[in-house]
Design a protein around this motif. Structure first.
Motif, PDB file in Angstrom:
ATOM      1  N   SER A 167       0.691  -1.230  -0.039  1.00  0.00           N
ATOM      2  CA  SER A 167       0.092   0.170  -0.033  1.00  0.00           C
ATOM      3  C   SER A 167       0.766   1.312  -0.021  1.00  0.00           C
ATOM      4  O   SER A 167       2.194   1.179   0.202  1.00  0.00           O
ATOM      5  N   TYR A 168       0.262   2.533  -0.339  1.00  0.00           N
ATOM      6  CA  TYR A 168       1.118   3.751  -0.342  1.00  0.00           C
ATOM      7  C   TYR A 168       0.436   4.679   0.196  1.00  0.00           C
ATOM      8  O   TYR A 168      -0.869   4.742   0.479  1.00  0.00           O
ATOM      9  N   SER A 169       1.194   5.929   0.467  1.00  0.00           N
ATOM     10  CA  SER A 169       0.723   7.066   0.896  1.00  0.00           C
ATOM     11  C   SER A 169       0.817   8.000  -0.657  1.00  0.00           C
ATOM     12  O   SER A 169       1.636   7.992  -1.352  1.00  0.00           O
ATOM     13  N   PHE A 170      -0.433   8.787  -0.566  1.00  0.00           N
ATOM     14  CA  PHE A 170      -0.466   9.512  -1.762  1.00  0.00           C
ATOM     15  C   PHE A 170      -0.483  11.120  -1.474  1.00  0.00           C
ATOM     16  O   PHE A 170      -0.691  11.555  -0.495  1.00  0.00           O
ATOM     17  N   TRP A 171       0.198  11.924  -2.655  1.00  0.00           N
ATOM     18  CA  TRP A 171       0.095  13.357  -2.501  1.00  0.00           C
ATOM     19  C   TRP A 171      -0.713  13.564  -3.974  1.00  0.00           C
ATOM     20  O   TRP A 171       0.277  13.520  -4.832  1.00  0.00           O
ATOM     21  N   PHE A 172      -1.512  14.411  -3.850  1.00  0.00           N
ATOM     22  CA  PHE A 172      -2.191  14.752  -5.035  1.00  0.00           C
ATOM     23  C   PHE A 172      -1.720  16.418  -5.292  1.00  0.00           C
ATOM     24  O   PHE A 172      -1.435  17.311  -4.600  1.00  0.00           O
ATOM     25  N   TYR A 173      -1.313  16.483  -6.620  1.00  0.00           N
ATOM     26  CA  TYR A 173      -0.889  17.780  -7.029  1.00  0.00           C
ATOM     27  C   TYR A 173      -2.152  18.714  -7.184  1.00  0.00           C
ATOM     28  O   TYR A 173      -3.061  18.532  -7.765  1.00  0.00           O
ATOM     29  N   ASN A 174      -1.900  19.928  -6.394  1.00  0.00           N
ATOM     30  CA  ASN A 174      -2.719  21.050  -6.447  1.00  0.00           C
ATOM     31  C   ASN A 174      -2.446  21.922  -7.449  1.00  0.00           C
ATOM     32  O   ASN A 174      -1.387  22.640  -6.972  1.00  0.00           O
ATOM     33  N   ILE A 175      -3.337  22.177  -8.424  1.00  0.00           N
ATOM     34  CA  ILE A 175      -2.926  22.994  -9.359  1.00  0.00           C
ATOM     35  C   ILE A 175      -2.811  24.624  -9.058  1.00  0.00           C
ATOM     36  O   ILE A 175      -1.974  25.596  -9.260  1.00  0.00           O
ATOM     37  N   GLN A 176      -3.810  24.944  -8.005  1.00  0.00           N
ATOM     38  CA  GLN A 176      -3.904  26.297  -7.436  1.00  0.00           C
ATOM     39  C   GLN A 176      -2.829  26.763  -6.578  1.00  0.00           C
ATOM     40  O   GLN A 176      -2.205  28.017  -6.862  1.00  0.00           O
ATOM     41  N   VAL A 177      -2.344  25.812  -5.832  1.00  0.00           N
ATOM     42  CA  VAL A 177      -1.395  26.250  -4.789  1.00  0.00           C
ATOM     43  C   VAL A 177       0.228  25.785  -5.438  1.00  0.00           C
ATOM     44  O   VAL A 177       1.097  25.776  -4.884  1.00  0.00           O
ATOM     45  N   GLN A 178      -0.065  24.976  -6.633  1.00  0.00           N
ATOM     46  CA  GLN A 178       1.335  24.321  -6.955  1.00  0.00           C
ATOM     47  C   GLN A 178       2.152  23.611  -6.249  1.00  0.00           C
ATOM     48  O   GLN A 178       3.168  23.814  -6.200  1.00  0.00           O
ATOM     49  N   GLN A 179       1.238  22.660  -5.318  1.00  0.00           N
ATOM     50  CA  GLN A 179       2.185  21.903  -4.482  1.00  0.00           C
ATOM     51  C   GLN A 179       1.461  20.685  -4.436  1.00  0.00           C
ATOM     52  O   GLN A 179       0.268  20.478  -4.783  1.00  0.00           O
ATOM     53  N   PHE A 180       2.215  19.469  -3.911  1.00  0.00           N
ATOM     54  CA  PHE A 180       1.498  18.033  -3.827  1.00  0.00           C
ATOM     55  C   PHE A 180       1.034  18.136  -2.389  1.00  0.00           C
ATOM     56  O   PHE A 180       1.733  18.501  -1.328  1.00  0.00           O
ATOM     57  N   GLN A 181      -0.297  17.804  -2.071  1.00  0.00           N
ATOM     58  CA  GLN A 181      -0.657  17.773  -0.778  1.00  0.00           C
ATOM     59  C   GLN A 181      -1.197  16.293  -0.581  1.00  0.00           C
ATOM     60  O   GLN A 181      -1.847  15.457  -1.490  1.00  0.00           O
ATOM     61  N   PHE A 182      -0.713  15.943   0.641  1.00  0.00           N
ATOM     62  CA  PHE A 182      -1.089  14.471   1.295  1.00  0.00           C
ATOM     63  C   PHE A 182      -2.663  14.289   1.029  1.00  0.00           C
ATOM     64  O   PHE A 182      -3.596  15.274   1.228  1.00  0.00           O
ATOM     65  N   ASP A 183      -3.158  13.160   0.531  1.00  0.00           N
ATOM     66  CA  ASP A 183      -4.607  12.932   0.331  1.00  0.00           C
ATOM     67  C   ASP A 183      -4.722  11.424   0.804  1.00  0.00           C
ATOM     68  O   ASP A 183      -4.139  10.588   0.746  1.00  0.00           O
ATOM     69  N   THR A 184      -5.791  11.207   1.375  1.00  0.00           N
ATOM     70  CA  THR A 184      -6.122   9.930   1.984  1.00  0.00           C
ATOM     71  C   THR A 184      -7.201   9.331   1.312  1.00  0.00           C
ATOM     72  O   THR A 184      -7.902   8.122   1.534  1.00  0.00           O
ATOM     73  N   THR A 185      -7.596   9.552   0.198  1.00  0.00           N
ATOM     74  CA  THR A 185      -8.707   8.981  -0.872  1.00  0.00           C
ATOM     75  C   THR A 185      -8.481   7.500  -0.834  1.00  0.00           C
ATOM     76  O   THR A 185      -9.456   6.585  -0.906  1.00  0.00           O
ATOM     77  N   LEU A 186      -7.227   7.299  -1.354  1.00  0.00           N
ATOM     78  CA  LEU A 186      -6.885   5.907  -1.795  1.00  0.00           C
ATOM     79  C   LEU A 186      -5.801   5.423  -0.698  1.00  0.00           C
ATOM     80  O   LEU A 186      -5.344   4.090  -0.949  1.00  0.00           O
ATOM     81  N   ALA A 187      -5.955   5.712   0.545  1.00  0.00           N
ATOM     82  CA  ALA A 187      -5.252   5.110   1.745  1.00  0.00           C
ATOM     83  C   ALA A 187      -5.497   3.767   1.902  1.00  0.00           C
ATOM     84  O   ALA A 187      -4.571   3.323   2.518  1.00  0.00           O
ATOM     85  N   ASN A 188      -6.687   3.246   2.094  1.00  0.00           N
ATOM     86  CA  ASN A 188      -6.858   2.104   2.484  1.00  0.00           C
ATOM     87  C   ASN A 188      -6.764   0.959   1.344  1.00  0.00           C
ATOM     88  O   ASN A 188      -7.617  -0.235   1.720  1.00  0.00           O
ATOM     89  N   PHE A 189      -6.518   1.187   0.214  1.00  0.00           N
ATOM     90  CA  PHE A 189      -6.386   0.431  -0.725  1.00  0.00           C
ATOM     91  C   PHE A 189      -5.093  -0.397  -0.916  1.00  0.00           C
ATOM     92  O   PHE A 189      -4.077   0.140  -0.534  1.00  0.00           O
ATOM     93  N   VAL A 190      -4.948  -1.638  -1.138  1.00  0.00           N
ATOM     94  CA  VAL A 190      -3.618  -2.148  -1.541  1.00  0.00           C
ATOM     95  C   VAL A 190      -3.570  -2.532  -2.873  1.00  0.00           C
ATOM     96  O   VAL A 190      -4.474  -2.757  -3.613  1.00  0.00           O
ATOM     97  N   ASN A 191      -2.402  -2.870  -3.509  1.00  0.00           N
ATOM     98  CA  ASN A 191      -1.930  -3.210  -4.774  1.00  0.00           C
ATOM     99  C   ASN A 191      -2.640  -2.162  -5.904  1.00  0.00           C
ATOM    100  O   ASN A 191      -3.600  -2.748  -6.769  1.00  0.00           O
ATOM    101  N   PRO A 192      -2.697  -0.999  -5.726  1.00  0.00           N
ATOM    102  CA  PRO A 192      -3.139  -0.171  -6.546  1.00  0.00           C
ATOM    103  C   PRO A 192      -2.715  -0.202  -8.041  1.00  0.00           C
ATOM    104  O   PRO A 192      -1.417  -0.272  -8.277  1.00  0.00           O
ATOM    105  N   TYR A 193      -3.517   0.000  -8.964  1.00  0.00           N
ATOM    106  CA  TYR A 193      -3.176  -0.086 -10.529  1.00  0.00           C
ATOM    107  C   TYR A 193      -4.060   1.068 -11.156  1.00  0.00           C
ATOM    108  O   TYR A 193      -5.316   1.238 -10.972  1.00  0.00           O
ATOM    109  N   PHE A 194      -3.438   1.968 -12.038  1.00  0.00           N
ATOM    110  CA  PHE A 194      -4.226   3.300 -12.709  1.00  0.00           C
ATOM    111  C   PHE A 194      -4.332   3.048 -14.184  1.00  0.00           C
ATOM    112  O   PHE A 194      -3.001   2.937 -14.636  1.00  0.00           O
ATOM    113  N   ASP A 195      -5.277   2.953 -14.614  1.00  0.00           N
ATOM    114  CA  ASP A 195      -5.431   2.529 -16.231  1.00  0.00           C
ATOM    115  C   ASP A 195      -5.778   4.101 -16.713  1.00  0.00           C
ATOM    116  O   ASP A 195      -6.726   4.741 -16.637  1.00  0.00           O
TER     117      ASP A 195
END
Length: 274
Positions: A164-192
């Motif tokens: 599993s992973y910790s995620f940081w989504f890029y916020n275009i408005q502040v131009q920084q990567f922000q910690f996000d927990t939306t996908l925090a509880n998932f394991v073995n993620p794959y993005f199509d």
């Protein structure tokens, strides 16, 4: 005469006359040189032991830390907008073995165009296994399908290599990567990226496993379909496959009994996405 080394101690003992006598009129008895060598060796060994036992534990630990610091590594990742520099340091993980293990201590983010540092991310400590490739530890890709890359850092690794992973989504408005927990509880993620779907699979022991397909709608993660298989510890008991699907905004659930494992779950290209 000052004695500084073991060799000087031996030479001193070999070239000296030692004798002891009783308080009588008998002739003095000369002590053999070999016997005196043995005594001097024991005295010297005791002196070394006492000097070592009095060493400052902080000094010893500082020397260890200094030698460990030499193993600090830098990993670099880059896309068309950002340069990511990961610092891999070693931390004390306790135990009687006093073992040190590598971990990502910081993620420095730079703008590719002007080289200016944008931010520094300090993640939670996760002890890395030496066999892990950097491409598994840290990944740069669009994970919420908004058109810009995000980042994720491994934070758990199972004995069966599930992760599993910790995620940081890029916020275009502040131009920084922000910690996000939306996908925090998932394991073995794959993005199509072509279908803009998110796939996850899991296995819990030998009796439960499955996979699920999601997509983002209005910045919210929505389940498309999920397939889960459960088995009893008694091999004679039939297994149960549960299929959950979204239909007209609601989740419908269908169950069926099976005599043997049927679903394929541990893959990247999701078979649920038909």
């Amino acid at each position: 005469m000052g004695i500084k080394t073991f060799e000087q101690l031996i030479n001193f003992g070999a070239g000296s006359q030692f004798s002891v006598s009783k308080a009588t009129s008998a002739k003095p008895k000369t002590v053999s040189v070999n016997f005196m060598k043995t005594i001097l060796i024991q005295i010297y060994a005791l002196t070394l032991f006492l000097s070592c036992s009095q060493s400052n534990p902080k000094d010893i630990e500082q020397n260890k830390t200094q030698s460990i610091k030499e193993n600090v590594k830098k990993w670099q990742f880059k896309d068309n907008q950002h340069l990511f520099i990961l610092t891999i340091d070693t931390v004390f993980c306790g135990g009687t073995t006093r073992k040190y293990s590598p971990t990502v201590t910081s993620i420095d983010v730079y703008d590719v165009k002007d080289g200016k540092q944008i931010q520094t991310i300090v993640p939670d400590t996760f002890l890395l296994d030496k066999f892990l490739d950097s491409s598994i530890v840290f990944i740069v890709e669009d994970m919420n399908f908004d058109g810009v890359n995000d980042i994720r850092l491994i934070n758990w690794l199972g004995t069966d290599l599930q992760k599993s992973y910790s995620f940081w989504f890029y916020n275009i408005q502040v131009q920084q990567f922000q910690f996000d927990t939306t996908l925090a509880n998932f394991v073995n993620p794959y993005f199509d990226q072509s279908k803009k779907t998110f796939h996850t699979w899991w296995r819990t022991g030998f009796t439960n496993y499955g996979h699920a397909l999601y997509k983002f709608e209005n910045d919210k993660l929505q389940l498309i379909t999920e397939e889960e298989e459960n088995w009893d510890i008694n091999p004679a008991t039939p297994g149960t496959i549960t299929l959950r699907q979204r239909s007209y905004g609601k989740i419908e659930e269908i169950e069926k009994k099976v005599k043997e494992p049927t679903i394929e779950y541990a893959h990247e290209k999701c078979s649920l996405d038909k």
